[in-house]
Write a protein that holds these residues in place. Structure first.
Motif, PDB file in Angstrom:
ATOM      1  N   ALA A  44       0.844  -1.205   0.000  1.00  0.00           N
ATOM      2  CA  ALA A  44       0.000   0.000   0.000  1.00  0.00           C
ATOM      3  C   ALA A  44       0.875   1.250   0.000  1.00  0.00           C
ATOM      4  CB  ALA A  44      -0.944  -0.010   1.200  1.00  0.00           C
ATOM      5  N   GLY A  45       2.015   1.186   0.685  1.00  0.00           N
ATOM      6  CA  GLY A  45       2.957   2.301   0.657  1.00  0.00           C
ATOM      7  C   GLY A  45       3.490   2.540  -0.743  1.00  0.00           C
ATOM      8  N   GLY A  46       3.749   1.460  -1.483  1.00  0.00           N
ATOM      9  CA  GLY A  46       4.212   1.600  -2.855  1.00  0.00           C
ATOM     10  C   GLY A  46       3.187   2.265  -3.749  1.00  0.00           C
ATOM     11  N   LEU A  82       0.468 -18.933  -5.743  1.00  0.00           N
ATOM     12  CA  LEU A  82       1.611 -18.332  -6.423  1.00  0.00           C
ATOM     13  C   LEU A  82       1.336 -18.166  -7.918  1.00  0.00           C
ATOM     14  CD1 LEU A  82       4.536 -17.329  -6.648  1.00  0.00           C
ATOM     15  CD2 LEU A  82       5.256 -19.737  -6.719  1.00  0.00           C
ATOM     16  N   GLU A  83       0.742 -19.156  -8.543  1.00  0.00           N
ATOM     17  CA  GLU A  83       0.462 -19.087  -9.977  1.00  0.00           C
ATOM     18  C   GLU A  83      -0.479 -17.935 -10.307  1.00  0.00           C
ATOM     19  OE1 GLU A  83      -0.051 -21.970  -8.082  1.00  0.00           O
ATOM     20  OE2 GLU A  83       1.963 -22.683  -8.572  1.00  0.00           O
ATOM     21  N   VAL A  84      -1.427 -17.652  -9.432  1.00  0.00           N
ATOM     22  CA  VAL A  84      -2.362 -16.541  -9.636  1.00  0.00           C
ATOM     23  C   VAL A  84      -1.603 -15.209  -9.566  1.00  0.00           C
ATOM     24  CG1 VAL A  84      -4.370 -15.337  -8.653  1.00  0.00           C
ATOM     25  CG2 VAL A  84      -4.363 -17.835  -8.805  1.00  0.00           C
ATOM     26  N   LEU A  85      -0.703 -15.086  -8.589  1.00  0.00           N
ATOM     27  CA  LEU A  85       0.088 -13.862  -8.470  1.00  0.00           C
ATOM     28  C   LEU A  85       0.997 -13.674  -9.677  1.00  0.00           C
ATOM     29  CD1 LEU A  85      -0.840 -14.328  -5.425  1.00  0.00           C
ATOM     30  CD2 LEU A  85       1.166 -12.973  -4.869  1.00  0.00           C
ATOM     31  N   ARG A  86       1.637 -14.743 -10.122  1.00  0.00           N
ATOM     32  CA  ARG A  86       2.517 -14.638 -11.292  1.00  0.00           C
ATOM     33  C   ARG A  86       1.730 -14.247 -12.535  1.00  0.00           C
ATOM     34  NH1 ARG A  86       6.741 -19.696 -10.332  1.00  0.00           N
ATOM     35  NH2 ARG A  86       8.183 -18.487  -9.035  1.00  0.00           N
ATOM     36  N   ALA A  87       0.553 -14.834 -12.716  1.00  0.00           N
ATOM     37  CA  ALA A  87      -0.277 -14.479 -13.876  1.00  0.00           C
ATOM     38  C   ALA A  87      -0.719 -13.023 -13.790  1.00  0.00           C
ATOM     39  CB  ALA A  87      -1.485 -15.415 -13.960  1.00  0.00           C
ATOM     40  N   ALA A  88      -1.077 -12.578 -12.611  1.00  0.00           N
ATOM     41  CA  ALA A  88      -1.495 -11.180 -12.436  1.00  0.00           C
ATOM     42  C   ALA A  88      -0.338 -10.226 -12.722  1.00  0.00           C
ATOM     43  CB  ALA A  88      -2.031 -10.962 -11.023  1.00  0.00           C
ATOM     44  N   ARG A  89       0.860 -10.563 -12.242  1.00  0.00           N
ATOM     45  CA  ARG A  89       2.029  -9.718 -12.514  1.00  0.00           C
ATOM     46  C   ARG A  89       2.287  -9.616 -14.008  1.00  0.00           C
ATOM     47  NH1 ARG A  89       6.661  -9.377 -14.520  1.00  0.00           N
ATOM     48  NH2 ARG A  89       6.528 -11.539 -15.156  1.00  0.00           N
ATOM     49  N   GLU A  90       2.169 -10.734 -14.695  1.00  0.00           N
ATOM     50  CA  GLU A  90       2.409 -10.761 -16.138  1.00  0.00           C
ATOM     51  C   GLU A  90       1.341  -9.951 -16.878  1.00  0.00           C
ATOM     52  OE1 GLU A  90       2.086 -11.688 -20.155  1.00  0.00           O
ATOM     53  OE2 GLU A  90       0.645 -12.592 -18.786  1.00  0.00           O
ATOM     54  N   ARG A  91       0.073 -10.097 -16.490  1.00  0.00           N
ATOM     55  CA  ARG A  91      -1.003  -9.325 -17.137  1.00  0.00           C
ATOM     56  C   ARG A  91      -0.837  -7.834 -16.885  1.00  0.00           C
ATOM     57  NH1 ARG A  91      -4.332 -14.035 -15.668  1.00  0.00           N
ATOM     58  NH2 ARG A  91      -4.880 -13.045 -13.703  1.00  0.00           N
ATOM     59  N   ALA A  92      -0.430  -7.471 -15.666  1.00  0.00           N
ATOM     60  CA  ALA A  92      -0.198  -6.056 -15.360  1.00  0.00           C
ATOM     61  C   ALA A  92       0.932  -5.501 -16.220  1.00  0.00           C
ATOM     62  CB  ALA A  92       0.117  -5.872 -13.872  1.00  0.00           C
ATOM     63  N   ALA A  93       1.999  -6.277 -16.376  1.00  0.00           N
ATOM     64  CA  ALA A  93       3.124  -5.838 -17.209  1.00  0.00           C
ATOM     65  C   ALA A  93       2.684  -5.666 -18.659  1.00  0.00           C
ATOM     66  CB  ALA A  93       4.274  -6.830 -17.103  1.00  0.00           C
ATOM     67  N   ARG A  94       1.896  -6.618 -19.174  1.00  0.00           N
ATOM     68  CA  ARG A  94       1.388  -6.518 -20.551  1.00  0.00           C
ATOM     69  C   ARG A  94       0.543  -5.268 -20.741  1.00  0.00           C
ATOM     70  NH1 ARG A  94      -0.666 -11.912 -20.815  1.00  0.00           N
ATOM     71  NH2 ARG A  94      -2.697 -10.968 -20.761  1.00  0.00           N
ATOM     72  N   ARG A  95      -0.229  -4.901 -19.724  1.00  0.00           N
ATOM     73  CA  ARG A  95      -1.102  -3.727 -19.802  1.00  0.00           C
ATOM     74  C   ARG A  95      -0.372  -2.440 -19.391  1.00  0.00           C
ATOM     75  NH1 ARG A  95      -4.384  -7.947 -19.030  1.00  0.00           N
ATOM     76  NH2 ARG A  95      -6.455  -7.921 -19.907  1.00  0.00           N
ATOM     77  N   GLU A  96       0.907  -2.588 -19.054  1.00  0.00           N
ATOM     78  CA  GLU A  96       1.730  -1.455 -18.632  1.00  0.00           C
ATOM     79  C   GLU A  96       1.146  -0.740 -17.412  1.00  0.00           C
ATOM     80  OE1 GLU A  96       2.511   0.917 -22.121  1.00  0.00           O
ATOM     81  OE2 GLU A  96       3.831  -0.615 -22.950  1.00  0.00           O
ATOM     82  N   LEU A  97       0.585  -1.540 -16.474  1.00  0.00           N
ATOM     83  CA  LEU A  97       0.093  -1.003 -15.211  1.00  0.00           C
ATOM     84  C   LEU A  97       1.215  -1.101 -14.187  1.00  0.00           C
ATOM     85  CD1 LEU A  97      -3.485  -2.548 -14.926  1.00  0.00           C
ATOM     86  CD2 LEU A  97      -2.903  -0.152 -15.249  1.00  0.00           C
ATOM     87  N   PRO A  98       1.679   0.011 -13.663  1.00  0.00           N
ATOM     88  CA  PRO A  98       2.739  -0.046 -12.649  1.00  0.00           C
ATOM     89  C   PRO A  98       2.297  -0.926 -11.478  1.00  0.00           C
ATOM     90  CG  PRO A  98       2.384   2.204 -13.382  1.00  0.00           C
ATOM     91  CD  PRO A  98       1.262   1.378 -13.962  1.00  0.00           C
ATOM     92  N   THR A  99       3.215  -1.791 -11.049  1.00  0.00           N
ATOM     93  CA  THR A  99       2.899  -2.798 -10.043  1.00  0.00           C
ATOM     94  C   THR A  99       3.969  -2.811  -8.963  1.00  0.00           C
ATOM     95  OG1 THR A  99       1.871  -4.128 -11.773  1.00  0.00           O
ATOM     96  CG2 THR A  99       2.406  -5.272  -9.740  1.00  0.00           C
ATOM     97  N   ALA A 100       3.551  -2.909  -7.713  1.00  0.00           N
ATOM     98  CA  ALA A 100       4.475  -3.107  -6.594  1.00  0.00           C
ATOM     99  C   ALA A 100       4.543  -4.606  -6.334  1.00  0.00           C
ATOM    100  CB  ALA A 100       3.977  -2.376  -5.351  1.00  0.00           C
ATOM    101  N   VAL A 101       5.747  -5.104  -6.024  1.00  0.00           N
ATOM    102  CA  VAL A 101       5.908  -6.533  -5.737  1.00  0.00           C
ATOM    103  C   VAL A 101       6.579  -6.726  -4.388  1.00  0.00           C
ATOM    104  CG1 VAL A 101       6.032  -7.219  -8.167  1.00  0.00           C
ATOM    105  CG2 VAL A 101       8.149  -6.743  -6.910  1.00  0.00           C
ATOM    106  N   PHE A 102       6.270  -7.852  -3.759  1.00  0.00           N
ATOM    107  CA  PHE A 102       6.932  -8.285  -2.535  1.00  0.00           C
ATOM    108  C   PHE A 102       7.208  -9.760  -2.732  1.00  0.00           C
ATOM    109  CE2 PHE A 102       7.899  -9.221   1.780  1.00  0.00           C
ATOM    110  CZ  PHE A 102       8.124  -8.024   2.439  1.00  0.00           C
ATOM    111  N   THR A 103       8.465 -10.156  -2.584  1.00  0.00           N
ATOM    112  CA  THR A 103       8.844 -11.556  -2.781  1.00  0.00           C
ATOM    113  C   THR A 103       9.189 -12.214  -1.448  1.00  0.00           C
ATOM    114  OG1 THR A 103      11.208 -11.147  -3.073  1.00  0.00           O
ATOM    115  CG2 THR A 103       9.808 -10.955  -5.046  1.00  0.00           C
ATOM    116  N   ALA A 104       9.182 -13.537  -1.441  1.00  0.00           N
ATOM    117  CA  ALA A 104       9.506 -14.280  -0.222  1.00  0.00           C
ATOM    118  C   ALA A 104      10.897 -13.928   0.286  1.00  0.00           C
ATOM    119  CB  ALA A 104       9.389 -15.782  -0.481  1.00  0.00           C
TER     120      ALA A 104
END
Length: 152
Positions: A44-46, A82-104
């Motif tokens: 949320a800070g991002g 995890l697969e849902v998050l990875r798919a969402a990250r990829e779709r956001a990148a394709r749509r050029e929507l800036p995305t914040a990520v947090f990894t394990a």
């Protein structure tokens, strides 16, 4: 822009009380409670940093004590595997929507530079995502997080 019940609706405009944009935090379903809270706060800070226009006005109580502003619209918290998050990250990148990520791996670091380093060491498609956040047009965000479900 936030709409109110008094705001006249334009054709194609969001319903009264809804915004044209949406902010979502998507968490991995297998996180411990403290991890869910920690990741949500960081993400949320991002979003806040990337979209300062989302911040409302500062608060004050009846005694005149000032408080910091908050996000001016709700943050929807969702979850998925995890697969849902990875798919969402990829779709956001394709749509050029800036995305914040947090990894394990970010749970093992102690500061911001180390967090960036552990993310930079892994190709995007292989990130061990535990959370992502994004803000954008409501319909685009809904398409990005397809397959996730509301956090209980």
């Amino acid at each position: 822009m936030l709409t109110t019940p008094d705001t006249p609706a334009e054709p194609g405009a969001p319903a009264a009380g809804r915004t044209a944009t949406k902010t979502v935090v998507l968490l991995r379903e297998d996180l411990a409670a403290w991890q869910r809270l920690n990741v949500t706060a960081f993400l949320a800070g991002g979003v806040s940093a990337a979209h300062p226009e989302l911040l409302g006005e500062p608060y004050a109580d009846a005694d005149g004590t000032a408080y910091l502003p908050l996000l001016g619209q709700p943050v929807v918290v969702l979850e998925g595997a995890l697969e849902v998050l990875r798919a969402a990250r990829e779709r956001a990148a394709r749509r050029e929507l800036p995305t914040a990520v947090f990894t394990a791996a970010m749970f093992t670091t102690g500061h911001d530079a180390a967090n960036r380093a552990v993310v930079a060491a892994v190709p995007g498609a292989e990130l061990d995502l535990v959370g992502i956040a994004l803000h954008g047009p409501r319909s685009a965000v809904d398409k990005v997080v397809k397959g996730s479900r509301r956090h209980p």
